[in-house]
Design a protein around this motif. Structure first.
Motif, PDB file in Angstrom:
ATOM      1  N   VAL A  73      31.981 -50.355 -19.168  1.00 61.38           N
ATOM      2  CA  VAL A  73      30.941 -49.340 -19.337  1.00 61.38           C
ATOM      3  C   VAL A  73      31.323 -48.087 -18.549  1.00 61.38           C
ATOM      4  N   GLU A  74      31.758 -48.292 -17.304  1.00 62.59           N
ATOM      5  CA  GLU A  74      32.151 -47.166 -16.457  1.00 62.59           C
ATOM      6  C   GLU A  74      33.321 -46.386 -17.069  1.00 62.59           C
ATOM      7  N   LEU A  75      34.289 -47.104 -17.619  1.00 61.20           N
ATOM      8  CA  LEU A  75      35.447 -46.443 -18.225  1.00 61.20           C
ATOM      9  C   LEU A  75      35.023 -45.538 -19.385  1.00 61.20           C
ATOM     10  N   LYS A  83      30.245 -38.938 -14.244  1.00 69.24           N
ATOM     11  CA  LYS A  83      30.761 -39.519 -13.003  1.00 69.24           C
ATOM     12  C   LYS A  83      30.246 -40.951 -12.852  1.00 69.24           C
ATOM     13  N   THR A  84      31.140 -41.831 -12.377  1.00 69.81           N
ATOM     14  CA  THR A  84      30.786 -43.254 -12.295  1.00 69.81           C
ATOM     15  C   THR A  84      31.075 -43.794 -10.896  1.00 69.81           C
ATOM     16  N   VAL A  85      30.188 -44.677 -10.472  1.00 69.15           N
ATOM     17  CA  VAL A  85      30.309 -45.342  -9.172  1.00 69.15           C
ATOM     18  C   VAL A  85      30.210 -46.850  -9.398  1.00 69.15           C
ATOM     19  N   HIS A  86      31.072 -47.605  -8.732  1.00 70.64           N
ATOM     20  CA  HIS A  86      30.918 -49.065  -8.767  1.00 70.64           C
ATOM     21  C   HIS A  86      30.482 -49.522  -7.379  1.00 70.64           C
ATOM     22  N   LYS A 133      45.779 -56.743  -9.832  1.00 70.89           N
ATOM     23  CA  LYS A 133      46.125 -55.607 -10.694  1.00 70.89           C
ATOM     24  C   LYS A 133      44.892 -54.925 -11.281  1.00 70.89           C
ATOM     25  N   ARG A 134      43.733 -55.548 -11.142  1.00 70.39           N
ATOM     26  CA  ARG A 134      42.486 -54.907 -11.586  1.00 70.39           C
ATOM     27  C   ARG A 134      42.242 -53.589 -10.844  1.00 70.39           C
ATOM     28  N   ALA A 139      40.853 -46.302 -12.881  1.00 73.30           N
ATOM     29  CA  ALA A 139      40.679 -45.570 -14.141  1.00 73.30           C
ATOM     30  C   ALA A 139      39.205 -45.425 -14.521  1.00 73.30           C
ATOM     31  N   ALA A 140      38.387 -46.407 -14.140  1.00 74.21           N
ATOM     32  CA  ALA A 140      36.996 -46.455 -14.606  1.00 74.21           C
ATOM     33  C   ALA A 140      36.010 -45.766 -13.670  1.00 74.21           C
TER      34      ALA A 140
END
Length: 382
Positions: free
Chosen positions: A107-109, A117-120, A132-133, A139-140
């Motif tokens: 969803v963020e990507l 703008k996205t925040v996790h 590797k995530r 990217a997201a």
């Protein structure tokens, strides 16, 4: 920070109970700076109580484990498509995905690619497995909010924007809990030892861990007839599931079953048999000695065990960087192992472990929701 002329629109998705708590606290902190802000997406009762508008029931996302997710995949993918369509129609100024990385990161990507703008919030366990995530996260997201200091260190190595905000539980819980008062408040004797059983909040966890927890408790109660037992479940539905297992495996066990009183239970307990997860952090902050266990679907475990890169899996041990509490994984979770690990915890005061718990508590007590809100608003106005 001053309010913008039109209401700030912030979309959030929380995938389970712990995310709902974090989301509600973050919304409350954001509203102090942006009183007219609008919050919408997927969340639970606590977020709704803060004025959050939910598009889907949060329970739709509350599923864990590789194999378990596969069975729900068509529904999960439809929810994701529909929520993305909703965000396209009601474009937010910023999106915050709270935990639930397998659902939230895609969803963020998509939103980041659309210029939002996205925040996790809550780092995935990328430092532990599937490292590797980190490239997908980079990217997201524009920013990761990490609850624990060792998480930020991992992001810094990979030069991915990350802010350590501390943990809201550490802010909420006292450094020196009054265990005697907590026992009495729940109706237990202050003199007799109290053992808590916390086999998790998810259906699968309860099914896999409750039988061993109950049988271990039965043996411990036989050895010490004065031992008081308590179990907390998050909902009446989960309490009914636990009760069915209790009747099957330990019908003579004397136990008090509570609903929705996890913190009170952990504070009152002298020791706890507990499923690995956020609850172990809460137990540590309650200064309650613990034995940690975890089991999952056999195939999920076979896949995950080949990818894990850490020596410990329980949060107290990860934070201490040593074996502070006993932990048992998958086939190690046996009745005899749990009993043997628990006996010394019930027989002694555990002051050395509790002192270590207090040191960690002080380190992660940073006014997390305020720090998270500050980081979010700084990103928004960058």
């Amino acid at each position: 920070m001053t309010s913008t002329q039109r209401p700030l629109k912030i979309a959030l998705i929380a995938g389970e109970h712990s995310g709902d708590i974090l989301g509600a606290d973050l919304i409350r902190a954001l509203k102090l700076a942006q009183p007219n802000a609008e919050f919408y997406g997927i969340g639970g009762d606590r977020m709704r109580a803060e004025g959050f508008k939910t598009v889907f029931d949060m329970e739709e996302l509350a599923v864990m484990g590789i194999v378990e997710v596969l069975g729900r995949l068509p529904r999960l993918l439809k929810v994701r498509r529909d929520i993305l369509a909703h965000f396209t129609a009601h474009k937010p100024d910023l999106f915050i995905g709270i935990d639930a990385p397998d659902f939230n990161l895609p969803v963020e990507l998509k939103l980041k690619q659309a210029g939002i703008k996205t925040v996790h919030y809550v780092s995935p366990s990328v430092w532990a497995w599937r490292q590797k995530r980190i490239f997908k996260i980079a990217a997201a997201t524009n920013m990761v909010l990490a609850l624990l200091p060792f998480e930020k260190a991992f992001y810094d190595v990979h030069q991915v924007p990350c802010t350590f905000v501390g943990h809201t539980l550490a802010d909420q819980m006292p450094l020196q809990p009054d265990k005697t008062a907590a026992k009495v408040a729940l109706g237990f004797s202050a003199e007799a030892p109290l053992l808590a059983l916390m086999p998790g909040s998810r259906t699968n966890e309860i099914k896999l861990l409750a039988p061993e927890f109950l049988q271990a408790a039965a043996q411990l109660q036989q050895q010490n007839p004065g031992l008081q037992l308590v179990c907390n479940m998050v909902t009446p539905v989960k309490a009914e599931l636990f009760t069915q297992i209790w009747r099957q495996v330990a019908p003579d066990l004397k136990l008090t079953l509570l609903i929705g009183q996890a913190r009170q239970t952990l504070t009152a307990a002298d020791a706890v048999l507990i499923a690995s997860g956020t609850a172990t952090l809460e137990a540590m902050l309650a200064k309650t000695p613990m034995v940690v266990a975890y089991k999952t679907n056999w195939l999920t475990y076979q896949i995950a065990s080949r990818l894990v890169k850490v020596d410990f899996f329980s949060l107290p041990n990860l934070l201490a960087k040593k074996a502070l509490v006993p932990e048992f994984l998958q086939d190690e979770v046996t009745v005899s192992a749990l009993v043997n690990a628990m006996q010394p915890l019930l027989a002694q005061s555990g002051t050395e472990t509790q002192a270590a718990f207090t040191d960690i508590h002080q380190h992660i007590r940073c006014d997390a929701s305020a720090q998270a809100a500050k980081a979010v608003l700084e990103l928004l106005h960058d």
